[in-house]
Structure formats: C-alpha cells, structure tokens
Design a protein around this motif. Sequence first.
Motif, PDB file in Angstrom:
ATOM      1  N   THR A  67      -9.818 -58.443 -38.733  1.00 18.44           N
ATOM      2  CA  THR A  67      -8.550 -59.152 -38.683  1.00 18.44           C
ATOM      3  C   THR A  67      -7.848 -58.945 -37.348  1.00 18.44           C
ATOM      4  O   THR A  67      -7.163 -59.834 -36.836  1.00 18.44           O
ATOM      5  CB  THR A  67      -7.632 -58.693 -39.840  1.00 18.44           C
ATOM      6  N   SER A  68      -8.064 -57.789 -36.745  1.00 21.13           N
ATOM      7  CA  SER A  68      -7.461 -57.488 -35.442  1.00 21.13           C
ATOM      8  C   SER A  68      -8.108 -58.278 -34.311  1.00 21.13           C
ATOM      9  O   SER A  68      -7.519 -58.403 -33.224  1.00 21.13           O
ATOM     10  CB  SER A  68      -7.600 -55.992 -35.134  1.00 21.13           C
ATOM     11  N   GLY A  69      -9.313 -58.782 -34.525  1.00 17.31           N
ATOM     12  CA  GLY A  69     -10.052 -59.438 -33.461  1.00 17.31           C
ATOM     13  C   GLY A  69     -10.678 -58.472 -32.476  1.00 17.31           C
ATOM     14  O   GLY A  69     -11.240 -58.882 -31.450  1.00 17.31           O
ATOM     15  N   ALA A  70     -10.630 -57.179 -32.767  1.00 12.44           N
ATOM     16  CA  ALA A  70     -11.138 -56.168 -31.835  1.00 12.44           C
ATOM     17  C   ALA A  70     -12.620 -55.873 -32.010  1.00 12.44           C
ATOM     18  O   ALA A  70     -13.226 -55.229 -31.146  1.00 12.44           O
ATOM     19  CB  ALA A  70     -10.344 -54.871 -31.982  1.00 12.44           C
ATOM     20  N   VAL A  71     -13.229 -56.310 -33.119  1.00 10.63           N
ATOM     21  CA  VAL A  71     -14.657 -56.039 -33.313  1.00 10.63           C
ATOM     22  C   VAL A  71     -15.460 -56.738 -32.219  1.00 10.63           C
ATOM     23  O   VAL A  71     -15.364 -57.949 -32.025  1.00 10.63           O
ATOM     24  CB  VAL A  71     -15.126 -56.498 -34.698  1.00 10.63           C
ATOM     25  N   GLY A  72     -16.240 -55.974 -31.508  1.00 11.86           N
ATOM     26  CA  GLY A  72     -17.053 -56.497 -30.418  1.00 11.86           C
ATOM     27  C   GLY A  72     -16.380 -56.469 -29.070  1.00 11.86           C
ATOM     28  O   GLY A  72     -17.063 -56.497 -28.042  1.00 11.86           O
ATOM     29  N   ARG A  73     -15.059 -56.423 -29.037  1.00 11.45           N
ATOM     30  CA  ARG A  73     -14.345 -56.416 -27.754  1.00 11.45           C
ATOM     31  C   ARG A  73     -14.259 -55.000 -27.166  1.00 11.45           C
ATOM     32  O   ARG A  73     -14.587 -54.031 -27.806  1.00 11.45           O
ATOM     33  CB  ARG A  73     -12.947 -57.001 -27.928  1.00 11.45           C
ATOM     34  N   PHE A  74     -13.826 -54.952 -25.904  1.00 14.44           N
ATOM     35  CA  PHE A  74     -13.621 -53.690 -25.180  1.00 14.44           C
ATOM     36  C   PHE A  74     -14.935 -52.920 -25.003  1.00 14.44           C
ATOM     37  O   PHE A  74     -14.962 -51.691 -24.990  1.00 14.44           O
ATOM     38  CB  PHE A  74     -12.563 -52.818 -25.874  1.00 14.44           C
ATOM     39  N   PHE A  75     -16.032 -53.665 -24.888  1.00 13.11           N
ATOM     40  CA  PHE A  75     -17.341 -53.060 -24.641  1.00 13.11           C
ATOM     41  C   PHE A  75     -17.331 -52.371 -23.275  1.00 13.11           C
ATOM     42  O   PHE A  75     -17.057 -52.998 -22.247  1.00 13.11           O
ATOM     43  CB  PHE A  75     -18.410 -54.144 -24.690  1.00 13.11           C
ATOM     44  N   GLY A 121     -25.882 -50.051 -12.064  1.00 15.99           N
ATOM     45  CA  GLY A 121     -26.264 -50.447 -13.408  1.00 15.99           C
ATOM     46  C   GLY A 121     -25.653 -49.506 -14.420  1.00 15.99           C
ATOM     47  O   GLY A 121     -25.023 -48.502 -14.054  1.00 15.99           O
ATOM     48  N   PRO A 122     -25.812 -49.818 -15.705  1.00 17.25           N
ATOM     49  CA  PRO A 122     -25.194 -49.003 -16.741  1.00 17.25           C
ATOM     50  C   PRO A 122     -25.963 -47.718 -17.005  1.00 17.25           C
ATOM     51  O   PRO A 122     -27.151 -47.604 -16.694  1.00 17.25           O
ATOM     52  CB  PRO A 122     -25.230 -49.919 -17.961  1.00 17.25           C
ATOM     53  N   ALA A 123     -25.281 -46.769 -17.633  1.00 17.84           N
ATOM     54  CA  ALA A 123     -25.918 -45.548 -18.103  1.00 17.84           C
ATOM     55  C   ALA A 123     -26.403 -45.695 -19.539  1.00 17.84           C
ATOM     56  O   ALA A 123     -26.940 -44.751 -20.107  1.00 17.84           O
ATOM     57  CB  ALA A 123     -24.948 -44.374 -18.009  1.00 17.84           C
ATOM     58  N   TYR A 124     -26.206 -46.871 -20.124  1.00 10.49           N
ATOM     59  CA  TYR A 124     -26.625 -47.190 -21.498  1.00 10.49           C
ATOM     60  C   TYR A 124     -25.872 -46.341 -22.526  1.00 10.49           C
ATOM     61  O   TYR A 124     -26.434 -45.900 -23.506  1.00 10.49           O
ATOM     62  CB  TYR A 124     -28.138 -47.046 -21.650  1.00 10.49           C
ATOM     63  N   HIS A 125     -24.588 -46.145 -22.243  1.00  7.01           N
ATOM     64  CA  HIS A 125     -23.687 -45.472 -23.175  1.00  7.01           C
ATOM     65  C   HIS A 125     -22.726 -46.537 -23.721  1.00  7.01           C
ATOM     66  O   HIS A 125     -21.638 -46.725 -23.193  1.00  7.01           O
ATOM     67  CB  HIS A 125     -22.898 -44.363 -22.469  1.00  7.01           C
ATOM     68  N   GLN A 126     -23.146 -47.261 -24.737  1.00  5.65           N
ATOM     69  CA  GLN A 126     -22.367 -48.408 -25.227  1.00  5.65           C
ATOM     70  C   GLN A 126     -21.199 -47.920 -26.086  1.00  5.65           C
ATOM     71  O   GLN A 126     -21.403 -47.267 -27.101  1.00  5.65           O
ATOM     72  CB  GLN A 126     -23.271 -49.347 -26.022  1.00  5.65           C
ATOM     73  N   MET A 127     -19.976 -48.289 -25.674  1.00  6.09           N
ATOM     74  CA  MET A 127     -18.780 -47.741 -26.300  1.00  6.09           C
ATOM     75  C   MET A 127     -17.743 -48.832 -26.545  1.00  6.09           C
ATOM     76  O   MET A 127     -17.793 -49.901 -25.941  1.00  6.09           O
ATOM     77  CB  MET A 127     -18.166 -46.664 -25.385  1.00  6.09           C
ATOM     78  N   GLY A 128     -16.791 -48.543 -27.436  1.00  4.30           N
ATOM     79  CA  GLY A 128     -15.552 -49.287 -27.516  1.00  4.30           C
ATOM     80  C   GLY A 128     -15.481 -50.488 -28.424  1.00  4.30           C
ATOM     81  O   GLY A 128     -14.403 -51.069 -28.595  1.00  4.30           O
ATOM     82  N   THR A 129     -16.566 -50.904 -29.052  1.00  5.37           N
ATOM     83  CA  THR A 129     -16.610 -52.196 -29.740  1.00  5.37           C
ATOM     84  C   THR A 129     -16.008 -52.188 -31.137  1.00  5.37           C
ATOM     85  O   THR A 129     -15.852 -53.253 -31.740  1.00  5.37           O
ATOM     86  CB  THR A 129     -18.057 -52.695 -29.821  1.00  5.37           C
ATOM     87  N   THR A 130     -15.689 -51.007 -31.672  1.00  2.00           N
ATOM     88  CA  THR A 130     -14.952 -50.914 -32.945  1.00  2.00           C
ATOM     89  C   THR A 130     -13.900 -49.818 -32.777  1.00  2.00           C
ATOM     90  O   THR A 130     -13.845 -48.871 -33.528  1.00  2.00           O
ATOM     91  CB  THR A 130     -15.872 -50.595 -34.145  1.00  2.00           C
ATOM     92  N   ARG A 131     -13.058 -49.952 -31.805  1.00  2.00           N
ATOM     93  CA  ARG A 131     -12.183 -48.883 -31.336  1.00  2.00           C
ATOM     94  C   ARG A 131     -11.262 -48.341 -32.440  1.00  2.00           C
ATOM     95  O   ARG A 131     -10.856 -49.046 -33.351  1.00  2.00           O
ATOM     96  CB  ARG A 131     -11.344 -49.344 -30.156  1.00  2.00           C
ATOM     97  N   TRP A 133     -16.435 -46.355 -43.350  1.00  2.00           N
ATOM     98  CA  TRP A 133     -16.219 -45.582 -42.130  1.00  2.00           C
ATOM     99  C   TRP A 133     -17.189 -46.073 -41.063  1.00  2.00           C
ATOM    100  O   TRP A 133     -18.343 -46.408 -41.372  1.00  2.00           O
ATOM    101  CB  TRP A 133     -16.441 -44.090 -42.376  1.00  2.00           C
ATOM    102  N   ILE A 134     -16.731 -46.122 -39.840  1.00  2.00           N
ATOM    103  CA  ILE A 134     -17.571 -46.538 -38.718  1.00  2.00           C
ATOM    104  C   ILE A 134     -17.627 -45.371 -37.738  1.00  2.00           C
ATOM    105  O   ILE A 134     -16.592 -44.858 -37.299  1.00  2.00           O
ATOM    106  CB  ILE A 134     -17.012 -47.803 -38.044  1.00  2.00           C
ATOM    107  N   ILE A 135     -18.841 -44.945 -37.414  1.00  2.99           N
ATOM    108  CA  ILE A 135     -19.035 -43.706 -36.656  1.00  2.99           C
ATOM    109  C   ILE A 135     -19.820 -44.006 -35.374  1.00  2.99           C
ATOM    110  O   ILE A 135     -20.660 -44.899 -35.338  1.00  2.99           O
ATOM    111  CB  ILE A 135     -19.828 -42.677 -37.489  1.00  2.99           C
ATOM    112  N   GLY A 136     -19.571 -43.230 -34.346  1.00  2.38           N
ATOM    113  CA  GLY A 136     -20.339 -43.339 -33.115  1.00  2.38           C
ATOM    114  C   GLY A 136     -19.463 -43.717 -31.936  1.00  2.38           C
ATOM    115  O   GLY A 136     -18.237 -43.804 -32.022  1.00  2.38           O
ATOM    116  N   SER A 137     -20.100 -44.002 -30.797  1.00  2.65           N
ATOM    117  CA  SER A 137     -19.352 -44.300 -29.579  1.00  2.65           C
ATOM    118  C   SER A 137     -18.629 -45.631 -29.650  1.00  2.65           C
ATOM    119  O   SER A 137     -17.762 -45.905 -28.810  1.00  2.65           O
ATOM    120  CB  SER A 137     -20.291 -44.274 -28.370  1.00  2.65           C
ATOM    121  N   SER A 138     -18.957 -46.466 -30.628  1.00  2.00           N
ATOM    122  CA  SER A 138     -18.245 -47.742 -30.753  1.00  2.00           C
ATOM    123  C   SER A 138     -16.769 -47.531 -31.065  1.00  2.00           C
ATOM    124  O   SER A 138     -15.957 -48.424 -30.820  1.00  2.00           O
ATOM    125  CB  SER A 138     -18.887 -48.620 -31.835  1.00  2.00           C
ATOM    126  N   VAL A 139     -16.382 -46.362 -31.587  1.00  2.00           N
ATOM    127  CA  VAL A 139     -14.968 -46.128 -31.924  1.00  2.00           C
ATOM    128  C   VAL A 139     -14.176 -45.570 -30.741  1.00  2.00           C
ATOM    129  O   VAL A 139     -12.962 -45.427 -30.840  1.00  2.00           O
ATOM    130  CB  VAL A 139     -14.819 -45.184 -33.140  1.00  2.00           C
TER     131      VAL A 139
END
Length: 542
Positions: free
Chosen positions: A315-323, A475-485, A508-514
Amino acid sequence: MSATLGTNNTSDVATDEQDRTPTQQADICVVGAGPAGALIGYQLAKQDLDVVILEAGPEFSDADRLTQQEQHIRPGMSDPWEMGGQRDAYTTTGRGYPLNAARVKGVGGSTLHWQGMVMRLHERDFEMNTRYDVGVDWPIDYADLRSYYQAAESALGVAGAIDNPYAPPRETSYPLPPFPPSHSDSIFAPACETLGIDMHSVPNARNSERYDGRAACQGYGTCKPVCPSGAKYTAESHVQKARAAGARVIDRAPVQELVHDDAGEIINHAVYLTPDGTEYHQSAQRFVLACGGVENARLLLLSQSKQYPDGLANTSGAVGRFFTDHLFAGVGGRLDQPTRQNHVGFNTSECHQFYDDTSPVEGVKLEFLNYAGPSPVNEALTADTWGDELLEQLQTSYGNHIAVGGLIEQLPHASNRITLNDSETDEHGNPVPHIEWSIDDRTSRAIRRANDIQRRILETLGASIEWTVGPDATGPAYHQMGTTRMGTNPNKSVVDADCRSHELSNLWIIGSSVFPTGGAMNPTLTIAALSLRAADAIFATL
C-alpha cells in the motif's frame, strides 16, 4: 550437505525422492534458506515450534566441494552454483545490473559463495537523516542491535581482533582469534604509516581454528566462490541445526505467491511447485519471507490481489523501490618486489578511517587486497606454452601485483527499483524481475575520493599504476538492499522495527531488503543480527 561441513556425510542431502508435500499444522513457514531464513528457522525450531523452510534452489553436498572448486579454477567450466537459464532470468535498464554474476539459489544462499567479511554497521548508519540530512533514519539504532551483533558473531564463528579504533562499541572479544596479516599487508603498512592512514584487521566468518564442528581454514584461496574445507561459514550450518531441532527443509520448491485471507489481514498459505510440476499450498500460523533483496520484492509483487493490486504489503508503494548496493572502487598496479598475490583468498586488513567523516557523506571503506592480479593456476591452464617457456611467462605475469579496493555507500533513491517485466517470464510463466539501477553524482564523487586515497597509497609505495576502477567503470558488490525497507510510517515503509509487515499481521520480511540505508559495510552480519532479533519478536507473538 552434512551436519558438520568438512565431512563427507551426505545422508541428509535432499534427493528427487524427497517428500515435498506440505507440512500439516505448521507454526512457521520460512521462504528461503539463506543466512536469514536458516538462522530464523533454527531459532524458532529449537523453541519446539513446527517449522518448514521452502527453498527455490537445490541442496548441494559438501562432498562435491572439491569438484566445484575445480569447476571454478578450470577455464571454460560452468558456474559451480548452477546459476543461469530460464529459472534465473531477469532484465535490467539504466546502468545495467548483472544480477546473476553473483547470486545463488539453493540451500545456503549467498553464503555459499560469499567472501565472508562481517562488519557491524557504524552508529551513524542508523541515523543518516538526523546527522546529515540525507536518506532516512532506521526505526532502530545501534544500541538495539548491539547484543544481537554479538550473538550473530558467535553463531557464524567470527575471527577478529579488537584493533579498529573507528568501529562501534562492542561488549566482548570475537569468538575466534584473528587471522594474521597477509604478506601484502606488510608491504602496505609503511606507506600507510607515512600517509597517516590506519590499517586494522578484518573480522571474517571463517574459522581461524576449529569451531562449531567445522575445520580450521586450510588456505585453499578460493573462498569466493567455493570453500572446500568448510572453514568459511555457510547458512547450511544453521539449516542442519534447524533440521536437528525438528524443522523440515524442502528444496527445489520455488514459492509462486503468498495468498492472504478474505479480509487481507493475514497470510493463509504459500503456493509452491515441486520438480515434477506439482503445486502445493503450505499453510502456517506465521510466515517469514527471507529470499534476498530482489526475490523478496518480486514475490510480494507477484502476490497481487483485489486488496493489494500493486503487490502484497505494498500500500505504501515502497515494495521494490529504494534498491541500493555498494559500489566498488579500486586502484592496482605492480611493484618491483614479490607481493605473493593470491596467497590468501580473503582480506586480512582494511581501513574505516574515512567512513564516519562527512566529506562527502557517503561512507568509504578501504580494503587492502591480497588477491590482486591473475591467478597462477588460471594463467597456467590458459597458456599456449609449456615447460621453461611457461615458467618464464608465469614469472613475468605473476607475483608482483598489488591493489587497494574499497566499498562505497550508495544512498537510496526511489527511482532505483525492482519491478516485474510482463514481457518476459521464467520457467513457471511468472514475470521476471526487472532492475532499474543507476549511480548518482554524490556516489560518483565518493568513488573518486576513494580512488584518490588509493592512488596515493600506491604512489607512495612506488608502484606503477596499471588500472583504476572509478565512477565510469565501477560495478556493484552484489549486496542487494532496501526493497522492503523498515520504518515507523506505514505510508513510507513495508515493515516495522521488528521486520513485521505493517499490513499483514503474520508476515515478517527478513534480510537486507529491510535496510533503509546500506552504509558501506558488508551486510551479512547485520542480516544475521536482524534475523535473531526478529526471531525473538515472532516468538513473543505466540
């Protein structure tokens, strides 16, 4: 896989004959068997809860690690972790993000091929908006994670020394003694002393001595992508502990969607497929989504419904954003002396001196690389010469390379995001993840700053500089973060401070996505600390 990595016991390895039917009356369903899912699965299983872990990829046997190492070092051999193909398809725009270059779908997740460096985030990382008026603050601070960081270091088996004057406060020493500095560290030291640059040890999640049933490091030097000895921590360790505590682990069971109740308030079941194409529904009292920064967001977006037309819990529209990711910066060259390159497969010294200062705001972590330059094994295997001629070629190309690398912080932007690409599907007919990723001017300036420091070090050493990885080539370090903050405002975040969905009370959503922001520290220790904290929060709801 075995109960203690480094052995050849494969009796528990999943096969095609594995029972992949749903667990009846499960208390907890965990989606993903990487470090987050494995840790939280074990923590809850040992509380006598009925836990089932669903993993999209296969379960690998540690008895195959030497073969996988051979796959890695021989030219033209395939990825030892079986990435690629329709199952792993994705698309990307902007700068372009090479997702499959460094990910694993399988029991153990990213820890199967990671480098193993485990630093705590600094106190400033939790307060970027308050301190610097950029990004956002976390809904928790360092003090909230401090005891969980300690528990995570014990769980993973971290070798380290308390010699970093810039590190955040800690309560005890590391569970294992540090690895000694590499030969190249001793070369860097005089130049850094001249320049007033502090060197200190790197905490590593690999055994400097036998620990938790796993062998000490044998010095193979192929830590990334495969450790044949089992000295480097992988989440397989906690998957096996979860099994021993009564959890079920179902591999090759990709979850297609999460389905909620009529009211849209709780998750009823996870829909997953088996290798023969059978669809099953796994119900549970609590659900934990733990499949990484890209797949966490993708699964929520795939789980659309009338109540959640833009994706589950979105509902926030934040899922997937702020990658966000970390960017690499580096400068390398040659010296007129032996550097013993590739003698050690992981960093033993780094520098946090330029991390907490505010010019620019983005954090910079320097890494003194002891694996710069070509590997003599690869050089020999790809050479067109033999005998003395090959020896002369190797002596010319190997042994005097040196480099300084570094991780650079990327601040979150809503335009960097994960969406679904409806025009391309995976092997199950689902839209593949689409990655929009770019680097802003602030991050580019931070990379240039790191390059300036790195270049000064090599010039002070008298090295001939041969390459620079800077803003135009990074290039990236392949540390994908932020997509479910995480955050306190449900209109701007996906989960709360306990990693619990704002909208679905049993998810619950766990990992670097938060992660609201990512700092410039390797994220796995923070993933582990948040997982242990979330396990306590989940248990408190029962």
